[in-house]
Design an enzyme around this catalytic site. Structure first.
Site, mmCIF file in Angstrom:
data_model
loop_
_atom_site.group_PDB
_atom_site.id
_atom_site.type_symbol
_atom_site.label_atom_id
_atom_site.label_comp_id
_atom_site.label_asym_id
_atom_site.label_seq_id
_atom_site.Cartn_x
_atom_site.Cartn_y
_atom_site.Cartn_z
ATOM 1 N N HIS A 3 0.926 -1.163 -0.023
ATOM 2 C CA HIS A 3 -0.016 -0.166 -0.122
ATOM 3 C C HIS A 3 0.894 1.341 -0.084
ATOM 4 O O HIS A 3 1.313 1.784 1.138
ATOM 5 C CB HIS A 3 -0.837 0.078 1.268
ATOM 6 N N HIS A 38 -4.090 3.072 -3.364
ATOM 7 C CA HIS A 38 -4.225 2.417 -1.984
ATOM 8 C C HIS A 38 -3.474 1.325 -1.986
ATOM 9 O O HIS A 38 -2.578 1.048 -1.094
ATOM 10 C CB HIS A 38 -5.697 2.261 -1.860
ATOM 11 N N GLU A 96 -17.295 -4.959 24.674
ATOM 12 C CA GLU A 96 -16.655 -6.305 24.821
ATOM 13 C C GLU A 96 -15.388 -5.991 23.806
ATOM 14 O O GLU A 96 -14.224 -6.611 24.451
ATOM 15 C CB GLU A 96 -17.419 -7.441 24.372
ATOM 16 N N HIS A 147 -27.939 -16.554 24.446
ATOM 17 C CA HIS A 147 -26.891 -16.394 25.412
ATOM 18 C C HIS A 147 -26.146 -17.537 25.919
ATOM 19 O O HIS A 147 -25.358 -17.860 26.692
ATOM 20 C CB HIS A 147 -27.503 -15.726 26.820
#
Length: 681
Positions: free
Chosen positions: A26, A261, A426, A488
């Site tokens: 890149h 890029h 999280e 869950h």
């Protein structure tokens, strides 16, 4: 050519030459951020190329890690042990210049980046560690911790949701020594970002509580340097410097395009670019005046020597603090740890309590956090469920000025909080813990439900890749949590975590196994650990001794322990809460004169590292094996099992006892499965 322009063009030339030679990489972002690098590394960054691990160096993170040739070029130019031969071997096997920056591979790299947004989040963890260590160790007249954390990042980092989690926490924690420079070039792989990225970044970060500077001209090194100087004066807020740049700066036909890029410019375009930049030098040739302008070795030695003098005075005035600081920054456990671990495990074995393994974890933590001040805990808004807090770890808080709030400890001293409320973040929590571990001085741990390890999985993988001592406390590990239902209830999570190389996964079955798991995790300097813990209570499993638990699997009960004096005819392997099923099934089978051995295997990953002799001792050849675990069965067949009692569907919403019966997790079903296997033998 002006000095700043000459320095920036050296980066651009090395970037386009290395990518071209590798035929991969890149070039656009390094070429666009070159002037930003001149401003930061030329005027502000406190570092020492001769000692990349100097403790009070500024930390630099290239969050948009695909722009790796920027940092490789700068490390080479400033004098790190990264010769031009390594740049010529960019992205080649065995080189020190991999496709994306990797910590402990290239000298001067602070973290492994590439998965966008995580570098920024690691930097938040580094800045937090700096702030907490400064409060804990600095004394009047002795500032031994006082460095900044800098980040370069691009549009991709800001589009990733983790950037929201990290930036919000950085603002809440008032990390005023964190300075992020945003490479605002408006281009990503798919082209101009406007159709899909319309955020007002300045307003977004202001809303997080950041100090926002700019936009400034990212190709004016003096303007960028002035913005950094302004950011360094900010009090109580992290800073964002918005730098407007052109991707592929200097390339006549590729600048400001997605083509710059992720692919080489091509020989013809590189020739045109050399002309446009007035850079007549051959590939990988940097003139002496450019090398001299960049050389930071002498300045680095001076800065480090000044700090050494400061630390020597600190050591004289506060010898115990100085020794503790060095120990913690080296990542060494105190000499007392071995006895602490023994006492914790033996205590659990002696008390033989019936508690959930999440509670067993907290009991172990009470001991370890009292003895290890470097333990820095937390939870993603589930403290009361994960039980990651202890008497020694009050909640971390900051006052209106951004100072760490201190409270009086039991011994009368003032201490800062050591348990972090991460909120429902999280992924951010996991990547921040990585940054804390990378910085040094702390061993981070954090909790959430096992099912939500999916949210943090890539940061867990990065911890394993970087060989970091980070501990993930995952509770509510199975259908045993009951009525919350399949959203869950963890089914595939234990198996999927075990697939991550270099990650230790423990699913302990009682208090002693949990204490051992914690002790092993804290001793693991080169691998992270995941602890999978139950919500429901687990009876203590009687055992002769605890010496072999640390090997990941051990013989828990032979046939004679249930009154059957004959050799085992089969082996039941179980983990976690299912160990009790195995023991009860063993009793049922013994009543029918069928002898079985019960093996508790709290850590398959640890057991798999044992030698062949030990594995054969625990799982003898010729004895059929039956595994029992409330999860997908695939991972158990590698142990040569004749049968696996598991779950290959999602769970259901119902009381745990109902679910155990429905899915066959009963002593009767385990015993029946063993009898069926023996009939087929």
């Amino acid at each position: 050519m002006a000095k700043n322009e000459m320095m920036a063009n050296a980066i651009r030339a090395l970037a386009m030459d290395a990518v071209q030679q590798a035929n991969s990489g890149h070039p656009g972002a390094p070429m666009g951020m070159a002037d930003m690098a001149v401003a930061l590394w030329g005027d502000h960054l406190r570092h020492s190329p001769a000692n990349p691990h100097w403790m009070d160096r500024d930390r630099f993170v290239l969050s948009n890690g695909h722009a790796s040739m920027l940092i490789y070029a700068v490390l080479h130019l400033t004098g790190y042990p990264l010769p031009i031969s390594e740049l010529k071997n960019f992205r080649q096997f065995g080189s020190k210049t991999p496709g994306h920056p990797e910590v402990d591979v290239t000298p001067g790299i602070e973290t492994t980046t590439g998965p966008l947004g995580q570098g920024l989040t690691n930097a938040v963890g580094m800045a937090l560690a700096e702030k907490l260590l400064a409060k804990e160790f600095n004394r009047e007249g002795h500032t031994v911790v006082g460095h900044n954390t800098y980040v370069f990042m691009g549009d991709g980092c800001l589009m990733e949701g983790i950037s929201h989690e990290a930036a919000g926490l950085a603002g809440a924690w008032k990390l005023d020594k964190l300075i992020a420079l945003y490479d605002d070039n408006g281009i990503s792989i798919d082209g101009q970002v406007e159709p899909w990225f319309i955020d007002n970044t300045a307003q977004r970060f202001a809303a997080y509580g950041w100090n926002v500077i700019g936009p400034v001209d990212g190709h004016d090194a003096e303007a960028v340097s002035a913005a950094i100087a302004e950011a360094k004066k900010a009090s109580g807020k992290p800073s964002l410097v918005i730098c407007k740049t052109h991707i592929g700066k200097g390339s006549p036909n590729r600048a400001n395009t997605a083509k710059a890029h992720g692919e080489p410019l091509g020989a013809e375009e590189i020739g045109l670019t050399r002309t446009a930049l007035n850079w007549p030098h051959t590939p990988f040739k940097i003139p002496k005046d450019s090398m001299a302008a960049w050389d930071a070795k002498a300045q680095g030695r001076k800065l480090e020597a000044e700090w050494d003098k400061t630390f020597a005075a600190y050591k004289k005035a506060h010898p115990e603090l100085a020794a503790e600081f060095v120990r913690r920054m080296k990542g060494e456990l105190p000499r007392s740890f071995a006895q602490l671990a023994v006492d914790t495990v033996v205590g659990a074995h002696t008390r033989a309590e019936t508690v959930a393994s999440r509670k067993a974890s907290q009991l172990a933590l009470e001991s370890f956090t009292a003895g290890l001040p470097e333990l820095l805990g937390g939870s993603a808004d589930l403290t009361g469920s994960n039980l990651t807090n202890t008497k020694s770890t009050p909640s971390l808080r900051f006052d209106a000025n951004g100072d760490v709030v201190q409270i009086e400890a039991a011994n009368g001293s003032l201490v800062g909080g050591r348990h972090i409320n991460y909120g429902v973040r999280e992924f951010g929590m996991a990547a921040i813990m990585n940054g804390v571990a990378l910085h040094g001085g702390f061993i981070p741990y954090g909790g959430t439900f096992l099912t939500f390890s999916d949210y943090s999985r890539n940061a867990i993988r990065m911890a394993a890749l970087m060989k970091l001592r980070v501990v993930h406390v995952f509770t509510h590990d199975s259908i045993g949590l009951g009525e919350d239902g399949p959203t869950h209830q963890s089914i595939e999570h234990a198996a999927s975590l075990r697939l991550i190389p270099n990650l230790d996964v423990w699913r302990p079955g009682d208090t002693a196994e949990t204490a051992v798991a914690w002790a092993v995790a804290l001793e693991n300097r080169t691998r992270p650990t995941a602890l999978l813990l139950s919500r429901q209570n687990l009876p203590y499993a009687p055992k002769g001794d605890v010496g072999q638990i640390s090997k990941g699997a051990y013989v828990l009960a032979e046939p004679e322990e249930v009154g059957l004096k004959k050799k085992a005819q089969a082996v039941i392997i179980a983990t976690g809460s299912e160990v009790q099923l195995a023991l009860k099934a063993q009793e049922l089978l013994a009543a029918q004169k069928i002898a079985v051995r019960v093996v508790s295997m709290p850590s398959t990953t640890t057991f798999d590292r044992q030698d062949t002799a030990y594995k054969s001792k625990i799982l003898p050849e010729g004895l059929p094996r039956i595994a029992v675990e409330m999860g997908v069965t695939d991972g158990w067949w590698k142990y040569g099992c004749a049968a696996v009692i598991g779950i290959n569907t999602f769970g259901e919403s119902a009381p745990a006892a109902v679910l155990f019966e429905h899915f066959g997790f009963t002593p009767a079903n385990v015993a029946a499965t063993v009898r069926k296997v023996l009939r087929k033998k």
